[in-house]
Design an enzyme around this catalytic site. Structure first.
Site, short mmCIF file in Angstrom:
data_model
loop_
_atom_site.label_atom_id
_atom_site.label_comp_id
_atom_site.label_asym_id
_atom_site.label_seq_id
_atom_site.Cartn_x
_atom_site.Cartn_y
_atom_site.Cartn_z
N LEU A 230 0.85 -1.19 0.00
CA LEU A 230 0.00 0.00 0.00
C LEU A 230 0.89 1.24 0.00
O LEU A 230 0.53 2.25 0.59
CB LEU A 230 -0.93 0.01 1.23
CG LEU A 230 -2.07 -1.01 1.24
CD1 LEU A 230 -2.94 -0.82 2.47
CD2 LEU A 230 -2.95 -0.88 -0.03
N LYS B 103 4.22 -7.27 -17.02
CA LYS B 103 4.12 -8.38 -17.97
C LYS B 103 3.02 -9.37 -17.55
O LYS B 103 2.21 -9.81 -18.38
CB LYS B 103 5.50 -9.07 -18.01
CG LYS B 103 5.56 -10.45 -18.59
CD LYS B 103 7.00 -10.93 -18.67
CE LYS B 103 7.46 -11.71 -17.46
NZ LYS B 103 7.07 -13.09 -17.36
N CYS C 288 8.04 -8.34 -13.80
CA CYS C 288 6.95 -9.27 -13.47
C CYS C 288 5.57 -8.63 -13.55
O CYS C 288 4.75 -9.05 -14.36
CB CYS C 288 7.18 -9.87 -12.09
SG CYS C 288 8.55 -11.01 -12.11
N GLY D 149 3.00 5.88 -4.96
CA GLY D 149 4.20 6.38 -5.62
C GLY D 149 3.98 6.59 -7.10
O GLY D 149 2.89 7.00 -7.53
N LYS E 192 12.94 -0.68 -8.45
CA LYS E 192 12.77 -0.69 -6.99
C LYS E 192 14.17 -0.75 -6.39
O LYS E 192 15.14 -1.01 -7.11
CB LYS E 192 11.90 -1.88 -6.53
CG LYS E 192 12.55 -3.25 -6.76
CD LYS E 192 11.71 -4.32 -6.10
CE LYS E 192 12.49 -5.62 -6.02
NZ LYS E 192 11.77 -6.69 -5.35
C1 UDX Z 1 7.04 -9.36 -7.85
C2 UDX Z 1 6.27 -10.17 -6.83
O1 UDX Z 1 6.27 -9.51 -5.54
C3 UDX Z 1 6.84 -11.58 -6.71
O2 UDX Z 1 6.05 -12.36 -5.83
C4 UDX Z 1 6.85 -12.22 -8.10
O3 UDX Z 1 7.44 -13.51 -8.06
C5 UDX Z 1 7.61 -11.34 -9.08
O4 UDX Z 1 7.06 -10.02 -9.09
P1 UDX Z 1 9.34 -7.98 -7.90
O5 UDX Z 1 8.95 -7.58 -9.29
O6 UDX Z 1 10.72 -8.43 -7.64
O7 UDX Z 1 8.37 -9.14 -7.35
O8 UDX Z 1 9.11 -6.68 -6.99
P2 UDX Z 1 8.06 -6.15 -5.92
O9 UDX Z 1 8.79 -5.94 -4.65
O10 UDX Z 1 6.83 -6.97 -5.86
O11 UDX Z 1 7.71 -4.70 -6.52
C6 UDX Z 1 7.13 -4.57 -7.82
C7 UDX Z 1 6.90 -3.11 -8.17
O12 UDX Z 1 5.84 -2.58 -7.38
C8 UDX Z 1 8.10 -2.17 -7.92
O13 UDX Z 1 8.21 -1.27 -9.00
C9 UDX Z 1 7.75 -1.43 -6.65
O14 UDX Z 1 8.32 -0.15 -6.58
C10 UDX Z 1 6.23 -1.35 -6.79
N1 UDX Z 1 5.54 -1.21 -5.48
C11 UDX Z 1 5.55 -2.24 -4.58
C12 UDX Z 1 4.83 -0.04 -5.20
O15 UDX Z 1 4.79 0.90 -6.01
N2 UDX Z 1 4.16 0.05 -4.00
C13 UDX Z 1 4.16 -0.96 -3.08
O16 UDX Z 1 3.52 -0.80 -2.03
C14 UDX Z 1 4.89 -2.14 -3.38
#
Ligand code: UDX
Length: 364
Positions: free
Chosen positions: A180, A193, A190, A183, A250
């Site tokens: 939550l 896609k 992931c 941003g 991230k």
């Molecule tokens: C994700 C899933 O979490 C994971 O379970 C799956 O196997 C692969 O995809 P990942 O892509 O490594 O993992 O990153 P994640 O930490 O989930 O963040 C994804 C994106 O969401 C990032 O750009 C991050 O900045 C954004 N994000 C995440 C937000 O904008 N707000 C949040 O509260 C959480």
């Protein structure tokens, strides 16, 4: 040949990149299934680990049936992975759950035995359910992010604070505080896609997944929300020098794939801005991106902000949370920070004399 001949369990973990239309490209999965079929000499459990659309398990099974030697037995299973970049080993060793989609007792027992040492919750389903669990989980997390970003936009208009709102919501166990964070939207290889692929699969199955289409749209709009904030502080973007802190999608990764920073910088450059950027890990990868070729990559955050009209935070690296803000203020042409990740306290920023614009909270 060696692996397929000797092993009992074979994991297919090849890439499933998106095609132009958003559908997952499964040619690598098919190729490896053909290879396995050719070299299997005894029973194997073939486990689909790659993120694939529902019914891929069935296609793997058909491919093995059509190409395996006569009399060689096998099972197919689905075991989706939920690892995050930057914490993959921790996620693997301490998973919230392990999902195994199987069709036979033998396949189930083999995978239960394999994963028993991790002591994690193991969910046994059929293959199609396991495949959908992966898509639905990622899509749900992405939905949480777009939802909170939509609420953030309302908070700004209503004079509320998204950080307080998210905290207040998060204590409800049914909701949870994770994912939550408002941003500039989600990126990475992931979520964008997988959402695209799930929309595509749903369409193919005859269901118009409007909710996910909105999740995608809101996510794209968050980039524009940030650019609007930059315009608010620098007026005309043309000819202005803007410091960008953070490029990776991230923190704790150098991954630039589908990073919001790429889109945002390309748009700023398109409007005539001069971009000075710094990221602790991803600059080498960023340099290789054609749209970022005119970016001036800097040695450190202070170097990037020096003489810039404003600083823009695009990735919430700890290094940026710990910056000497008095020094930043001195180096900037104007004391202006546009924070796409809400890493600072607006009150403190005001006390320090910054004009601070963030997401879903009052600006100073
Ligand atoms: C994700 C899933 O979490 C994971 O379970 C799956 O196997 C692969 O995809 P990942 O892509 O490594 O993992 O990153 P994640 O930490 O989930 O963040 C994804 C994106 O969401 C990032 O750009 C991050 O900045 C954004 N994000 C995440 C937000 O904008 N707000 C949040 O509260 C959480």
């Amino acid at each position: 040949k060696e692996a397929a001949g000797k092993s009992e369990i074979i994991f297919i973990a090849v890439g499933t990149p998106p095609k132009e239309n958003g559908e997952a490209d499964l040619t690598h999965v098919e190729a490896v299934a053909m290879g396995i079929a050719r070299y299997m000499t005894s029973y194997h459990l073939v486990v689909e680990k790659s993120t694939t659309p529902v019914e891929t398990g069935m296609w793997i099974k058909r491919t093995l049936e059509a190409n395996a030697r006569k009399g060689v037995k096998f099972d197919v299973a689905s075991n989706p992975e939920f690892l995050r970049e930057g914490s993959a080993i921790e996620d693997f060793m301490h998973p919230d759950r392990i999902v195994i989609g199987v069709e036979s007792k033998r396949a189930k027992d083999t995978l239960l035995e394999l994963y028993r040492p991790l002591g994690a919750e193991i969910i046994v389903t059929n293959i199609n359910s396991a495949e959908i669990i992966k898509h639905a989980s990622n899509s749900f997390l992405a939905t949480k992010i777009s939802f909170i970003n939509a609420v953030a936009n309302i908070c700004e208009k209503a004079g509320a604070d998204i950080e307080e709102v998210a905290r207040g919501m998060g204590f409800d166990k049914r909701i949870g505080r994770a994912f939550l964070n408002a941003g500039i939207g989600f990126g990475g290889f992931c979520f964008p896609k997988d959402i695209e692929a799930f929309i595509h699969i749903s369409d193919k199955l005859g269901y118009d997944f409007e909710l996910l289409k909105a999740v995608k749209r809101i996510n794209e709009e968050q980039r524009a929300v940030l650019i609007g904030k930059i315009e608010k502080v620098v007026w005309n973007i043309k000819g202005k020098t803007i410091a960008v802190l953070g490029l990776a999608f991230k923190p704790n990764t150098d991954d630039m794939r589908f990073a919001p920073a790429v889109e945002i910088i390309e748009r700023l450059i398109g409007e005539g801005a001069v971009i000075k950027a710094y990221d602790p890990q991803s600059m080498e990868r960023a340099r290789a991106i054609p749209g970022l070729k005119n970016v001036k990559f800097c040695r450190g955050p202070y170097d990037a902000v020096k003489g810039a009209e404003c600083a823009v935070i695009l990735t919430e690296w700890n290094e940026f949370k710990e910056l000497d803000l008095k020094k930043v203020k001195k180096l900037l042409k104007q004391p202006v920070i546009v924070d796409g990740r809400n890493i600072y306290d607006p009150k403190k920023m005001k006390e320090l004399g910054f004009r601070y614009h963030c997401i879903g909270r009052a600006s100073s």
